[in-house]
Design a protein around this motif. Structure first.
Motif, mmCIF file in Angstrom:
data_model
loop_
_atom_site.group_PDB
_atom_site.id
_atom_site.type_symbol
_atom_site.label_atom_id
_atom_site.label_comp_id
_atom_site.label_asym_id
_atom_site.label_seq_id
_atom_site.Cartn_x
_atom_site.Cartn_y
_atom_site.Cartn_z
ATOM 1 N N ASP A 1 96.671 57.149 -26.686
ATOM 2 C CA ASP A 1 97.216 57.037 -25.327
ATOM 3 C C ASP A 1 96.111 56.923 -24.287
ATOM 4 O O ASP A 1 96.293 56.295 -23.243
ATOM 5 C CB ASP A 1 98.096 58.257 -25.003
ATOM 6 C CG ASP A 1 99.307 58.357 -25.927
ATOM 7 O OD1 ASP A 1 99.781 57.290 -26.375
ATOM 8 O OD2 ASP A 1 99.756 59.478 -26.210
ATOM 9 N N ILE A 2 94.975 57.555 -24.548
ATOM 10 C CA ILE A 2 93.808 57.449 -23.664
ATOM 11 C C ILE A 2 92.578 57.187 -24.523
ATOM 12 O O ILE A 2 92.580 57.458 -25.733
ATOM 13 C CB ILE A 2 93.603 58.737 -22.825
ATOM 14 C CG1 ILE A 2 93.388 59.954 -23.729
ATOM 15 C CG2 ILE A 2 94.757 58.959 -21.868
ATOM 16 C CD1 ILE A 2 93.071 61.237 -22.968
ATOM 17 N N GLN A 3 91.520 56.636 -23.907
ATOM 18 C CA GLN A 3 90.299 56.346 -24.653
ATOM 19 C C GLN A 3 89.265 57.464 -24.525
ATOM 20 O O GLN A 3 88.484 57.699 -25.439
ATOM 21 C CB GLN A 3 89.675 55.025 -24.177
ATOM 22 C CG GLN A 3 90.396 53.774 -24.667
ATOM 23 C CD GLN A 3 91.695 53.522 -23.936
ATOM 24 O OE1 GLN A 3 91.742 53.474 -22.715
ATOM 25 N NE2 GLN A 3 92.768 53.364 -24.682
ATOM 26 N N LEU A 4 89.256 58.134 -23.372
ATOM 27 C CA LEU A 4 88.287 59.210 -23.123
ATOM 28 C C LEU A 4 88.994 60.383 -22.461
ATOM 29 O O LEU A 4 89.992 60.216 -21.761
ATOM 30 C CB LEU A 4 87.148 58.730 -22.214
ATOM 31 C CG LEU A 4 86.286 57.559 -22.662
ATOM 32 C CD1 LEU A 4 85.317 57.176 -21.553
ATOM 33 C CD2 LEU A 4 85.516 57.896 -23.921
ATOM 34 N N LEU A 5 88.421 61.593 -22.656
ATOM 35 C CA LEU A 5 88.905 62.788 -21.969
ATOM 36 C C LEU A 5 87.704 63.486 -21.343
ATOM 37 O O LEU A 5 86.766 63.895 -22.045
ATOM 38 C CB LEU A 5 89.605 63.731 -22.952
ATOM 39 C CG LEU A 5 90.090 65.057 -22.357
ATOM 40 C CD1 LEU A 5 91.199 64.812 -21.333
ATOM 41 C CD2 LEU A 5 90.589 65.999 -23.457
ATOM 42 N N ILE A 6 87.715 63.580 -20.007
ATOM 43 C CA ILE A 6 86.612 64.197 -19.270
ATOM 44 C C ILE A 6 87.051 65.585 -18.821
ATOM 45 O O ILE A 6 88.114 65.748 -18.223
ATOM 46 C CB ILE A 6 86.226 63.349 -18.041
ATOM 47 C CG1 ILE A 6 85.856 61.932 -18.478
ATOM 48 C CG2 ILE A 6 85.080 63.999 -17.267
ATOM 49 C CD1 ILE A 6 85.694 60.966 -17.325
ATOM 50 N N GLU A 7 86.196 66.556 -19.106
ATOM 51 C CA GLU A 7 86.502 67.933 -18.715
ATOM 52 C C GLU A 7 85.511 68.397 -17.654
ATOM 53 O O GLU A 7 84.285 68.317 -17.854
ATOM 54 C CB GLU A 7 86.448 68.871 -19.931
ATOM 55 C CG GLU A 7 86.778 70.320 -19.600
ATOM 56 C CD GLU A 7 86.672 71.213 -20.819
ATOM 57 O OE1 GLU A 7 86.492 72.426 -20.637
ATOM 58 O OE2 GLU A 7 86.774 70.691 -21.958
ATOM 59 N N ILE A 8 86.027 68.854 -16.523
ATOM 60 C CA ILE A 8 85.182 69.437 -15.470
ATOM 61 C C ILE A 8 85.319 70.951 -15.598
ATOM 62 O O ILE A 8 86.332 71.532 -15.192
ATOM 63 C CB ILE A 8 85.609 68.968 -14.069
ATOM 64 C CG1 ILE A 8 85.651 67.441 -14.001
ATOM 65 C CG2 ILE A 8 84.662 69.521 -13.004
ATOM 66 C CD1 ILE A 8 86.137 66.880 -12.672
ATOM 67 N N PRO A 9 84.311 71.613 -16.177
ATOM 68 C CA PRO A 9 84.447 73.048 -16.483
ATOM 69 C C PRO A 9 84.480 73.920 -15.223
ATOM 70 O O PRO A 9 84.067 73.505 -14.141
ATOM 71 C CB PRO A 9 83.197 73.350 -17.324
ATOM 72 C CG PRO A 9 82.672 72.014 -17.741
ATOM 73 C CD PRO A 9 83.052 71.070 -16.663
ATOM 74 N N LYS A 10 84.934 75.112 -15.402
ATOM 75 C CA LYS A 10 84.950 76.091 -14.319
ATOM 76 C C LYS A 10 83.509 76.452 -13.963
ATOM 77 O O LYS A 10 82.651 76.589 -14.828
ATOM 78 C CB LYS A 10 85.728 77.340 -14.757
ATOM 79 C CG LYS A 10 86.074 78.276 -13.610
ATOM 80 C CD LYS A 10 87.037 79.341 -14.069
ATOM 81 C CE LYS A 10 87.445 80.258 -12.926
ATOM 82 N NZ LYS A 10 88.145 79.545 -11.838
ATOM 83 N N GLY A 11 83.211 76.581 -12.691
ATOM 84 C CA GLY A 11 81.861 76.874 -12.238
ATOM 85 C C GLY A 11 81.057 75.632 -11.899
ATOM 86 O O GLY A 11 79.857 75.704 -11.664
ATOM 87 N N TYR A 12 81.725 74.477 -11.896
ATOM 88 C CA TYR A 12 81.031 73.203 -11.619
ATOM 89 C C TYR A 12 80.401 73.213 -10.223
ATOM 90 O O TYR A 12 79.225 72.896 -10.052
ATOM 91 C CB TYR A 12 82.037 72.050 -11.757
ATOM 92 C CG TYR A 12 81.528 70.719 -11.245
ATOM 93 C CD1 TYR A 12 80.614 69.975 -11.972
ATOM 94 C CD2 TYR A 12 81.977 70.212 -10.026
ATOM 95 C CE1 TYR A 12 80.147 68.764 -11.499
ATOM 96 C CE2 TYR A 12 81.524 69.004 -9.551
ATOM 97 C CZ TYR A 12 80.602 68.275 -10.284
ATOM 98 O OH TYR A 12 80.137 67.088 -9.815
ATOM 99 N N GLU A 13 81.162 73.598 -9.189
ATOM 100 C CA GLU A 13 80.641 73.564 -7.822
ATOM 101 C C GLU A 13 79.501 74.568 -7.644
ATOM 102 O O GLU A 13 78.481 74.268 -6.996
ATOM 103 C CB GLU A 13 81.760 73.858 -6.822
ATOM 104 C CG GLU A 13 81.314 73.724 -5.365
ATOM 105 C CD GLU A 13 82.472 73.940 -4.411
ATOM 106 O OE1 GLU A 13 82.749 73.024 -3.610
ATOM 107 O OE2 GLU A 13 83.107 75.018 -4.485
ATOM 108 N N ALA A 14 79.636 75.737 -8.225
ATOM 109 C CA ALA A 14 78.595 76.760 -8.103
ATOM 110 C C ALA A 14 77.287 76.290 -8.727
ATOM 111 O O ALA A 14 76.193 76.526 -8.193
ATOM 112 C CB ALA A 14 79.066 78.057 -8.769
ATOM 113 N N ASN A 15 77.390 75.570 -9.850
ATOM 114 C CA ASN A 15 76.184 75.063 -10.508
ATOM 115 C C ASN A 15 75.506 73.993 -9.656
ATOM 116 O O ASN A 15 74.277 73.925 -9.606
ATOM 117 C CB ASN A 15 76.536 74.507 -11.888
ATOM 118 C CG ASN A 15 75.317 74.088 -12.671
ATOM 119 O OD1 ASN A 15 74.845 72.970 -12.523
ATOM 120 N ND2 ASN A 15 74.810 74.985 -13.507
ATOM 121 N N LEU A 16 76.303 73.152 -8.997
ATOM 122 C CA LEU A 16 75.723 72.124 -8.129
ATOM 123 C C LEU A 16 74.954 72.756 -6.972
ATOM 124 O O LEU A 16 73.900 72.253 -6.560
ATOM 125 C CB LEU A 16 76.831 71.211 -7.577
ATOM 126 C CG LEU A 16 77.469 70.195 -8.525
ATOM 127 C CD1 LEU A 16 78.476 69.340 -7.759
ATOM 128 C CD2 LEU A 16 76.429 69.307 -9.180
#
Length: 363
Positions: free
Chosen positions: A93-108
């Motif tokens: 149904d999809i070709q890729l699955l992207i996961e944005i983990p928790k804590g993404y903004e804090a790491n940036l």
């Protein structure tokens, strides 16, 4: 000359009276064109479908997520659970699955080290997956550069080249026209002449002052009118529904319709001469036409066929008729550059009628 015109008009009246045959003869190629053109595809673009799991739900993660939605080449589906997204990859149904983990903004904000986004893909479909990964990497790379205000020393200037954009339906329609010309003339001529011979019509004609050349010329003229009208009608319907234009000369298109009609009509006369009765004429014509449908480039490009078949394919009349019609309709190739197709179809025409005159029987 009077006998010629009377026979031509008589043959056209026979066609006109048999409305059921006319209807289905024209309806079949139109239905086939509409079905294949609609369901197999009218375009040559590839759309990638990716899934996104946003576990962070921060402003930064939503900004990143929005980049994928803005990309016109991507269709984005949002998932809440990782297992559901992985199952969608397994099902295709999809070709890729992207996961944005928790804590993404804090790491940036800390920016101590690069942050890795997990991207899941199907290992059994590497071609599409690698294409999708390339697109995603490009989006992420540009996003990363914008975050740190990175200015590269060397840039790439994108210069687009307007290339020839041929859809499958553009390829299909000339093949359908060629198929119709082949079927109408080989099956139609063989069946009708065999039936007339069995009913004694040809024997009675032979007993008159009617010349064989006049009879054949009248048959050719009537069928040219009928097949030419049907072929042009298919082209006009394709233009109306699929927006297919004749890029080249209409005169060149009409010329190849006429030449193809004559070449296949000569083969129809050969089958009529060989067949002992109308019942055998149909199977003989089918035995000849059926392989040509798949070897003559009607539905698929000839170049995709195995090398050992290529010598056979390159002498088939339908292959050169399909090629000439496509070159004229899709590319606009000048008539003088289609000499090979003209010569080979002409050779089938001359050779076919020469053999037909030898095997043709009045009774």
């Amino acid at each position: 000359m009077r006998a010629y015109w009377q026979l031509t008009l008589a043959q056209l009246r026979i066609f006109a009276r048999n409305k059921q045959v006319l209807f289905f003869t024209l309806l079949f190629p139109i239905i086939l064109m509409l079905a294949l053109g609609s369901f197999i595809g009218g375009g040559n673009s590839l759309e990638l479908t990716i899934g996104i799991i946003n576990k962070d739900q921060s402003d930064a993660s939503k900004n990143l997520e929005e980049l994928f939605y803005e990309n016109e080449g991507l269709e984005v589906i949002e998932y809440e659970e990782q297992d559901v997204g992985k199952e969608a990859i397994e099902n295709g149904d999809i070709q890729l699955l992207i996961e944005i983990p928790k804590g993404y903004e804090a790491n940036l904000q800390n920016a101590d080290k690069p942050f890795s986004l997990p991207v899941y893909y199907n290992e059994k479909n590497l071609t599409t997956s690698e294409l999708g990964l390339t697109v995603v990497n490009g989006i992420i790379d540009q996003y990363s550069k914008d975050l740190v205000d990175y200015q590269p020393l060397v840039t790439v200037e994108k210069i687009g080249i307007e290339a020839l954009n041929i859809r499958y339906v553009d390829f299909l329609v000339p093949g359908i026209v060629a198929m119709m010309i082949m079927s109408n003339n080989m099956n139609g001529v063989a069946g009708q002449i065999s039936a007339w011979r069995e009913r004694g019509i040809l024997r009675r004609m032979q007993g008159t002052r009617l010349k064989a050349s006049t009879f054949i010329a009248a048959q050719i003229t009537a069928r040219l009118f009928l097949n030419g009208t049907q072929a042009l009608l298919v082209v006009l319907i394709a233009n109306l529904i699929f927006k297919i234009d004749v890029v080249g000369s209409w005169l060149a298109l009409i010329f190849f319709i006429v030449l193809g009609t004559l070449a296949f009509m000569s083969l129809g006369f050969i089958i009529a001469g060989i067949a002992k009765n109308p019942e055998s004429a149909g199977p003989i014509a089918g035995f000849v036409t059926f392989p040509m449908l798949f070897l003559g480039g009607v539905f698929f490009p000839i170049s995709n066929m195995p090398d050992f078949i290529q010598p056979i394919v390159k002498v088939l009349p339908i292959a050169h008729l399909s090629s000439a019609l496509r070159e004229t309709m899709n590319i606009g190739t000048p008539f003088l550059e289609l000499g090979t197709e003209t010569l080979i179809l002409g050779a089938w025409l001359v050779g076919g009628f020469a053999l037909a005159s030898y095997v043709f029987k009045w009774e």
